[in-house]
Design a protein around this motif. Structure first.
Motif, PDB file in Angstrom:
ATOM      1  N   ALA A   1       0.949  -1.144   0.003  1.00 20.68           N
ATOM      2  CA  ALA A   1       0.090  -0.127  -0.044  1.00 20.68           C
ATOM      3  C   ALA A   1       0.880   1.174   0.044  1.00 20.68           C
ATOM      4  CB  ALA A   1      -0.907   0.371   1.492  1.00 20.68           C
ATOM      5  N   VAL A   2       0.529   2.076  -0.826  1.00 19.73           N
ATOM      6  CA  VAL A   2       1.124   3.559  -0.909  1.00 19.73           C
ATOM      7  C   VAL A   2       0.133   4.612  -0.783  1.00 19.73           C
ATOM      8  CG1 VAL A   2       2.431   4.861  -2.557  1.00 19.73           C
ATOM      9  CG2 VAL A   2       3.078   2.631  -2.118  1.00 19.73           C
ATOM     10  N   LEU A   3       0.267   5.667  -0.366  1.00 20.49           N
ATOM     11  CA  LEU A   3      -0.472   6.768  -0.118  1.00 20.49           C
ATOM     12  C   LEU A   3       0.440   7.957  -1.210  1.00 20.49           C
ATOM     13  CD1 LEU A   3      -2.792   8.537   0.994  1.00 20.49           C
ATOM     14  CD2 LEU A   3      -1.182   9.464   2.573  1.00 20.49           C
ATOM     15  N   PHE A   4      -0.795   8.366  -2.061  1.00 15.70           N
ATOM     16  CA  PHE A   4      -0.006   9.497  -2.986  1.00 15.70           C
ATOM     17  C   PHE A   4      -0.780  10.808  -2.555  1.00 15.70           C
ATOM     18  CE2 PHE A   4       0.586   5.622  -5.414  1.00 15.70           C
ATOM     19  CZ  PHE A   4       1.830   5.863  -5.617  1.00 15.70           C
ATOM     20  N   VAL A   5      -0.233  12.057  -2.219  1.00 18.87           N
ATOM     21  CA  VAL A   5      -0.706  13.052  -1.952  1.00 18.87           C
ATOM     22  C   VAL A   5      -0.134  13.917  -3.092  1.00 18.87           C
ATOM     23  CG1 VAL A   5      -0.794  15.227  -0.639  1.00 18.87           C
ATOM     24  CG2 VAL A   5      -0.658  12.953   0.535  1.00 18.87           C
ATOM     25  N   ILE A   6      -1.162  14.445  -3.958  1.00 13.97           N
ATOM     26  CA  ILE A   6      -1.035  14.973  -5.400  1.00 13.97           C
ATOM     27  C   ILE A   6      -1.493  16.575  -5.301  1.00 13.97           C
ATOM     28  CG2 ILE A   6      -1.707  14.891  -7.776  1.00 13.97           C
ATOM     29  CD1 ILE A   6      -2.268  11.835  -7.025  1.00 13.97           C
ATOM     30  N   ALA A   7      -0.378  17.274  -5.958  1.00 12.83           N
ATOM     31  CA  ALA A   7      -0.668  18.685  -6.001  1.00 12.83           C
ATOM     32  C   ALA A   7      -0.987  18.984  -7.466  1.00 12.83           C
ATOM     33  CB  ALA A   7       0.503  19.373  -5.447  1.00 12.83           C
TER      34      ALA A   7
ATOM     35  N   LEU B   1      -5.261   6.650  -1.815  1.00  7.70           N
ATOM     36  CA  LEU B   1      -4.461   5.363  -1.313  1.00  7.70           C
ATOM     37  C   LEU B   1      -4.646   4.213  -2.195  1.00  7.70           C
ATOM     38  CD1 LEU B   1      -3.221   3.710   1.180  1.00  7.70           C
ATOM     39  CD2 LEU B   1      -5.534   3.185   1.707  1.00  7.70           C
ATOM     40  N   SER B   2      -3.547   3.791  -2.764  1.00  4.61           N
ATOM     41  CA  SER B   2      -3.260   2.672  -3.659  1.00  4.61           C
ATOM     42  C   SER B   2      -2.729   1.433  -2.839  1.00  4.61           C
ATOM     43  CB  SER B   2      -2.300   2.975  -4.761  1.00  4.61           C
ATOM     44  OG  SER B   2      -2.079   1.444  -5.498  1.00  4.61           O
ATOM     45  N   LEU B   3      -3.776   0.324  -2.756  1.00  8.67           N
ATOM     46  CA  LEU B   3      -3.287  -0.821  -1.990  1.00  8.67           C
ATOM     47  C   LEU B   3      -2.585  -1.693  -2.610  1.00  8.67           C
ATOM     48  CD1 LEU B   3      -7.059  -1.998  -0.818  1.00  8.67           C
ATOM     49  CD2 LEU B   3      -5.220  -0.354   0.192  1.00  8.67           C
TER      50      LEU B   3
ATOM     51  N   PRO C   1       1.180   3.939  -9.253  1.00  8.81           N
ATOM     52  CA  PRO C   1       0.957   5.357  -9.258  1.00  8.81           C
ATOM     53  C   PRO C   1      -0.154   5.680  -9.944  1.00  8.81           C
ATOM     54  CG  PRO C   1       2.761   4.693 -10.907  1.00  8.81           C
ATOM     55  CD  PRO C   1       2.313   3.361  -9.945  1.00  8.81           C
ATOM     56  N   GLY C   2      -0.760   4.818 -10.901  1.00  8.43           N
ATOM     57  CA  GLY C   2      -1.909   5.152 -11.848  1.00  8.43           C
ATOM     58  C   GLY C   2      -3.276   4.809 -10.914  1.00  8.43           C
ATOM     59  N   ALA C   3      -4.395   5.612 -11.067  1.00  6.01           N
ATOM     60  CA  ALA C   3      -5.498   5.202 -10.161  1.00  6.01           C
ATOM     61  C   ALA C   3      -6.141   3.957 -10.846  1.00  6.01           C
ATOM     62  CB  ALA C   3      -6.540   6.433 -10.394  1.00  6.01           C
ATOM     63  N   SER C   4      -6.718   3.228  -9.996  1.00 10.79           N
ATOM     64  CA  SER C   4      -7.302   1.806 -10.646  1.00 10.79           C
ATOM     65  C   SER C   4      -8.337   1.451  -9.487  1.00 10.79           C
ATOM     66  CB  SER C   4      -6.206   0.772 -10.674  1.00 10.79           C
ATOM     67  OG  SER C   4      -5.707   0.632  -9.319  1.00 10.79           O
ATOM     68  N   ALA C   5      -9.195   0.817  -9.720  1.00 12.33           N
ATOM     69  CA  ALA C   5     -10.187   0.174  -8.988  1.00 12.33           C
ATOM     70  C   ALA C   5      -9.599  -0.325  -7.714  1.00 12.33           C
ATOM     71  CB  ALA C   5     -11.182  -0.873  -9.855  1.00 12.33           C
ATOM     72  N   GLY C   6     -10.251  -0.110  -6.625  1.00 11.29           N
ATOM     73  CA  GLY C   6      -9.712  -0.705  -5.338  1.00 11.29           C
ATOM     74  C   GLY C   6      -9.042   0.582  -4.463  1.00 11.29           C
ATOM     75  N   ASP C   7      -8.536   1.603  -5.078  1.00 10.31           N
ATOM     76  CA  ASP C   7      -8.127   2.583  -4.431  1.00 10.31           C
ATOM     77  C   ASP C   7      -9.024   3.526  -3.741  1.00 10.31           C
ATOM     78  OD1 ASP C   7      -5.759   1.815  -6.071  1.00 10.31           O
ATOM     79  OD2 ASP C   7      -5.526   3.513  -7.111  1.00 10.31           O
TER      80      ASP C   7
ATOM     81  N   ARG D   1     -14.013   7.785  -0.343  1.00  9.04           N
ATOM     82  CA  ARG D   1     -14.560   6.967  -1.677  1.00  9.04           C
ATOM     83  C   ARG D   1     -13.834   6.138  -2.457  1.00  9.04           C
ATOM     84  NH1 ARG D   1     -15.546  12.606  -3.752  1.00  9.04           N
ATOM     85  NH2 ARG D   1     -13.583  12.926  -5.191  1.00  9.04           N
ATOM     86  N   PRO D   2     -14.113   5.036  -2.820  1.00  9.52           N
ATOM     87  CA  PRO D   2     -13.219   4.012  -3.512  1.00  9.52           C
ATOM     88  C   PRO D   2     -13.278   4.593  -4.998  1.00  9.52           C
ATOM     89  CG  PRO D   2     -15.492   2.930  -3.161  1.00  9.52           C
ATOM     90  CD  PRO D   2     -15.268   4.322  -2.444  1.00  9.52           C
ATOM     91  N   VAL D   3     -12.304   4.318  -5.797  1.00 11.22           N
ATOM     92  CA  VAL D   3     -12.080   4.695  -7.138  1.00 11.22           C
ATOM     93  C   VAL D   3     -12.941   3.586  -7.858  1.00 11.22           C
ATOM     94  CG1 VAL D   3     -10.535   5.061  -9.058  1.00 11.22           C
ATOM     95  CG2 VAL D   3     -10.082   5.889  -6.845  1.00 11.22           C
ATOM     96  N   ASP D   4     -13.709   4.108  -8.904  1.00 13.16           N
ATOM     97  CA  ASP D   4     -14.520   3.129  -9.606  1.00 13.16           C
ATOM     98  C   ASP D   4     -13.651   2.465 -10.655  1.00 13.16           C
ATOM     99  OD1 ASP D   4     -16.642   3.609  -8.424  1.00 13.16           O
ATOM    100  OD2 ASP D   4     -17.175   5.424  -9.662  1.00 13.16           O
TER     101      ASP D   4
END
Length: 205
Positions: A111-117, A168-170, A174-180, A202-205
């Motif tokens: 798991a990785v947390l990305f904080v994006i600006a 949060l990516s489980l 780095p790219g958004a995916s279902a389950g994030d 909320r989860p990413v669809d």
């Protein structure tokens, strides 16, 4: 030096994976070879953060930074003052009740947390800066500043406003995916002294 196409590809790869150490190193070398030592130093300082204090490679990177600063006619003190001119934005990230109930405990090792600006109002596209936190434990606090810029020439502090969002990516990708899981985005003035509070809701669809 790198050709324009190779440089663009490396910068695009870093936008997708801010932890790509070899890419950061090569872009620093490329900048130094082009005579842009200031940009080289910014890349290599970012690489030091990725390597960590116990890395066997870190001393060599520090040596390159020192040589580049010497070429620039800088002292370490002057460079430190310049780097601290903008303190960055303090960010707190937590879990909503929904996320806390849905997410596995403990989180997967990947798991990785990305904080994006991004620029204020920008909904998508390559970020201006990213902070990556491996194996996050919530709530957590961090600072995003110019050292986290994806491209050193595009400093966060040069923007009048920023949009900050957490994901949060489980899987650690780095790219958004279902389950994030992601937070609402917060817009604020770059020079705002306020701490940004983000909640994964909320989860990413």
């Amino acid at each position: 030096t790198l050709g324009d196409d190779s440089r663009d590809l490396l910068q695009a790869a870093l936008a997708q994976d801010p932890g790509l150490q070899k890419g950061v190193w090569l872009l620093g070398i490329d900048a130094a070879q082009r005579g842009d030592d200031a940009t080289a130093v910014e890349y290599w300082q970012r690489l030091l953060e990725l390597l960590g204090p116990d890395s066997e490679v870190a001393p060599a990177v520090r040596e390159q930074i020192s040589l580049a600063r010497t070429r620039l006619g800088e002292t370490a003190e002057a460079a430190s003052v310049e780097a601290s001119a903008w303190a960055g934005i303090e960010v707190t990230v937590g879990l909503s009740d929904t996320a806390a109930a849905a997410l596995p405990a403990p989180l997967p090792d990947a798991a990785v947390l990305f904080v994006i600006a991004r620029s204020e109002g920008q909904l998508a596209g390559p970020p201006l800066g990213v902070v990556r936190v491996d194996q996050p434990r919530f709530p957590l606090e961090l600072t995003i500043d110019d050292d986290n810029a994806m491209i050193p020439q595009r400093r966060l502090s040069d923007q009048p406003g920023l949009r900050i969002v957490a994901r949060l990516s489980l899987s650690g990708q780095p790219g958004a995916s279902a389950g994030d899981w992601e937070s609402e985005a917060v817009d604020l003035a770059t020079d705002s002294p306020e701490m940004v509070t983000l909640s994964l809701i909320r989860p990413v669809d």
